[in-house]
Design an enzyme around this catalytic site. Structure first.
Site, short mmCIF file in Angstrom:
data_model
loop_
_atom_site.label_atom_id
_atom_site.label_comp_id
_atom_site.label_asym_id
_atom_site.label_seq_id
_atom_site.Cartn_x
_atom_site.Cartn_y
_atom_site.Cartn_z
N LYS A 66 -4.53 -59.00 -44.21
CA LYS A 66 -5.60 -58.04 -44.47
C LYS A 66 -6.38 -57.71 -43.20
O LYS A 66 -7.60 -57.69 -43.18
CB LYS A 66 -6.55 -58.59 -45.53
CG LYS A 66 -5.86 -58.89 -46.86
CD LYS A 66 -6.81 -59.50 -47.86
CE LYS A 66 -6.19 -59.90 -49.16
NZ LYS A 66 -5.01 -59.27 -49.61
N CYS A 67 -5.65 -57.42 -42.15
CA CYS A 67 -6.22 -57.21 -40.82
C CYS A 67 -5.87 -55.80 -40.34
O CYS A 67 -4.87 -55.23 -40.76
CB CYS A 67 -5.63 -58.27 -39.88
SG CYS A 67 -6.04 -58.10 -38.14
N GLY A 68 -6.67 -55.27 -39.45
CA GLY A 68 -6.36 -53.98 -38.86
C GLY A 68 -5.03 -53.98 -38.13
O GLY A 68 -4.39 -52.94 -37.96
N THR B 289 -2.40 -55.73 -39.22
CA THR B 289 -1.36 -56.06 -40.19
C THR B 289 -0.16 -55.11 -40.12
O THR B 289 0.99 -55.56 -40.25
CB THR B 289 -1.93 -56.14 -41.62
OG1 THR B 289 -2.92 -57.18 -41.64
CG2 THR B 289 -0.86 -56.45 -42.65
#
Length: 168
Positions: free
Chosen positions: A38-40, A42
């Site tokens: 759930k990361c930029g 990802t």
């Protein structure tokens, strides 16, 4: 594991909590990435998978990517190991091994990450991993050859990885 001298000396946990012997990868070139769902960054899973497939085609038995989920940065990988595996496969078609969730910094940091950070400190000699999707390149000799920040896209690493693959 203070006595470890190469990547192959470590046995991190796989998604089921069993030891994953890195000695089985002896003589291979390995890209190690701390990942998050759930990361930029990802979407880099897609680039990593493409890189993996491209290099596996050219070097079928010599190149591996190992993903290590980490929830230390902004709580961006809160799921269980099974949920993370499912996410990677369903959303990005990931076929490279994604191992068990680890800490990469702090008192509970996985020994492999402690070793890699010591072998190849980051910018200005800082050892800590700064964010998700930091990458370490392990050469055939089990030594850390390169380290890239999260902002380094997988496709930009191909030439350096191929250079390492060409080294015998």
């Amino acid at each position: 594991m203070a006595s470890a001298t190469t990547f192959y000396d470590f046995k991190p946990k796989d998604k089921k909590g069993d030891q994953y012997s890195l000695a089985d990868l002896k003589g291979k070139v390995v890209l190690v990435v701390n990942t998050a769902s759930k990361c930029g960054f990802t979407p880099q899973f897609a680039g990593l998978e493409k890189l993996y497939q491209d290099l596996k085609t050219k070097y079928p038995n010599d190149f591996y990517i190992l993903g290590f989920p980490c929830n230390q940065f902004g709580n961006q990988d809160p799921g269980t190991n099974d949920e993370i595996q499912n996410f990677c496969q369903v959303n990005y078609g990931v076929t490279f091994p994604v191992l068990g969730k680890v800490d990469v910094n702090g008192d509970n940091a996985d020994p492999l990450f402690e070793w890699m950070k010591t072998e190849k400190p980051g910018l200005m000699g800082l050892k800590r991993v700064k964010w998700n999707f930091e990458k370490f390149l392990i050469g055939r000799d089990g030594k850390v050859k390169a380290r890239w920040a999260s902002t380094s896209k997988p496709e930009g690493l191909k030439a350096d990885i191929e250079k390492e693959l060409a080294a015998k």
